[in-house]
Design a protein around this motif. Sequence first.
Motif, PDB file in Angstrom:
ATOM      1  N   LEU A  15       0.828  -1.203   0.000  1.00  0.00           N
ATOM      2  CA  LEU A  15       0.000   0.000   0.000  1.00  0.00           C
ATOM      3  C   LEU A  15       0.867   1.261   0.000  1.00  0.00           C
ATOM      4  O   LEU A  15       0.557   2.239  -0.682  1.00  0.00           O
ATOM      5  N   ARG A  16       1.974   1.220   0.753  1.00  0.00           N
ATOM      6  CA  ARG A  16       2.878   2.378   0.767  1.00  0.00           C
ATOM      7  C   ARG A  16       3.490   2.610  -0.606  1.00  0.00           C
ATOM      8  O   ARG A  16       3.587   3.739  -1.077  1.00  0.00           O
ATOM      9  N   TYR A  18       2.215   1.689  -3.451  1.00  0.00           N
ATOM     10  CA  TYR A  18       1.133   2.167  -4.322  1.00  0.00           C
ATOM     11  C   TYR A  18       0.950   3.670  -4.144  1.00  0.00           C
ATOM     12  O   TYR A  18       0.745   4.411  -5.114  1.00  0.00           O
ATOM     13  N   GLY A  19       1.059   4.124  -2.881  1.00  0.00           N
ATOM     14  CA  GLY A  19       0.947   5.551  -2.606  1.00  0.00           C
ATOM     15  C   GLY A  19       2.059   6.353  -3.258  1.00  0.00           C
ATOM     16  O   GLY A  19       1.822   7.431  -3.822  1.00  0.00           O
ATOM     17  N   THR A  22       1.504   6.329  -7.073  1.00  0.00           N
ATOM     18  CA  THR A  22       0.377   7.194  -7.411  1.00  0.00           C
ATOM     19  C   THR A  22       0.749   8.667  -7.278  1.00  0.00           C
ATOM     20  O   THR A  22       0.397   9.495  -8.138  1.00  0.00           O
ATOM     21  N   ALA A  23       1.463   9.028  -6.206  1.00  0.00           N
ATOM     22  CA  ALA A  23       1.868  10.424  -6.010  1.00  0.00           C
ATOM     23  C   ALA A  23       2.781  10.886  -7.146  1.00  0.00           C
ATOM     24  O   ALA A  23       2.636  12.010  -7.658  1.00  0.00           O
ATOM     25  N   TRP A  26       0.578  11.319 -10.223  1.00  0.00           N
ATOM     26  CA  TRP A  26      -0.263  12.508 -10.104  1.00  0.00           C
ATOM     27  C   TRP A  26       0.540  13.782 -10.371  1.00  0.00           C
ATOM     28  O   TRP A  26       0.091  14.671 -11.095  1.00  0.00           O
ATOM     29  N   TRP A 147      -7.375  -0.899  -8.178  1.00  0.00           N
ATOM     30  CA  TRP A 147      -6.162  -0.079  -8.160  1.00  0.00           C
ATOM     31  C   TRP A 147      -5.856   0.487  -9.537  1.00  0.00           C
ATOM     32  O   TRP A 147      -5.501   1.663  -9.675  1.00  0.00           O
TER      33      TRP A 147
END
Length: 413
Positions: A15-16, A18-19, A22-23, A26, A147
Amino acid sequence: MPLTTPTSTTANAALRQYGVVTANYWAFTLTDGALRMLIVLHFYQLGFTPLAIASLFLFYELFGVITNLVGGWLGARVGLNKTMNIGLLLQVVALSMLLVPAPLLTVVWVMAAQALSGIAKDLNKMSAKSSLKLLLPDDAQGALYRWVALLTGSKNALKGVGFFLGGLLLTLFGFQGAIAAMAAALALIWGLSLFLLQRDLGKSKFKPKFKEIFSKSPAINKLAAARLFLFGARDVWFVIALPLYLATTAGWSQTAIGSFLAVWVIGYGMVQALAPVFTGRAVADPTDQRAGIFAAVRWAAILCGTPLFISIGMVSSGEPLWILIGGLMLFGAVFAVNSALHSYLIVRLAGRDGVSLDVGFYYMANAMGRLVGTLLSGAVYQAAGLPACLWVSSGFLVLTLLISVSLARSNSH
């Protein structure tokens, strides 16, 4: 968002990552959308024609085709963390190229900067999409679909936000001030990514040879061909024909056109993120990949006639503009579901070891579709107008449907 993983530690680590992915995606997307709007508005103010401005982006699309092929091979050899960070750095360099004095901002120089930005964008996208395959186990298909849909949908929504951001920064700081602010912000993101992104993510256990950049999987080849015509069907009217029609025939201002395109892209991205809700859970059945392929066939069939009906409505109606706007909103929503399904299917069908090879090849087809669509958008619009572009779009979607049916048949046993 629940994960099916062996331990909670593994789940939290995934999850980390993925964050972080994603950041990065973005931040890059915001600058990509803002840069496009900055170039369009700035060079329009300098007196460039719309077609001349569109030509500035051709290298951006052309180098996307090359980058996805080479980038997938590179990611498998050196790791997706490195290709993602290289993409971020190249975008900083591309932005910095536009900080030269105004007399040096020639068409050739801007096209070179856009070529570098196109390389950066597709390295970043290929890395982000490929990494999702590795952050989840094979039996977590529901989470994988969510996701992928969230990453893809949020990216497109933020690209629309980037259109607004570009116009705002241009108003507040001028062209060079806006470019400098974006370059500084992205350089900071790049620095953080160097420390936070998992090392050797996506690095293949074998060293793929360069000749392996082309997929040997019939399923991936068919999915890539379907993707090519799917995105060609969008860009054949969206990139050049639609803005020119709104400016000339409808008499809209540049601000109104930019705002409409931004709203369309944001809405498109929001629907993409919600695609799992519209298609249902069965699409991500971990025991049967055919469900996702059959869903792609159904949604391609729904989309197929939409541009044709818009074209007929525009010709026969006394209010062609409202027919166009309403029809394109419908097209955007259905197209978003199609795109999300395709994005999920390539990640699912790709091999786990050397995943970026398959994903890179697939997004090469995506970039080729955008390039073909961009070229045809200007040529067909100039020859026969927007309704003709919509007819070509329907023809491309028929090909997408036929290829998808072939893919479904080959996976029906």
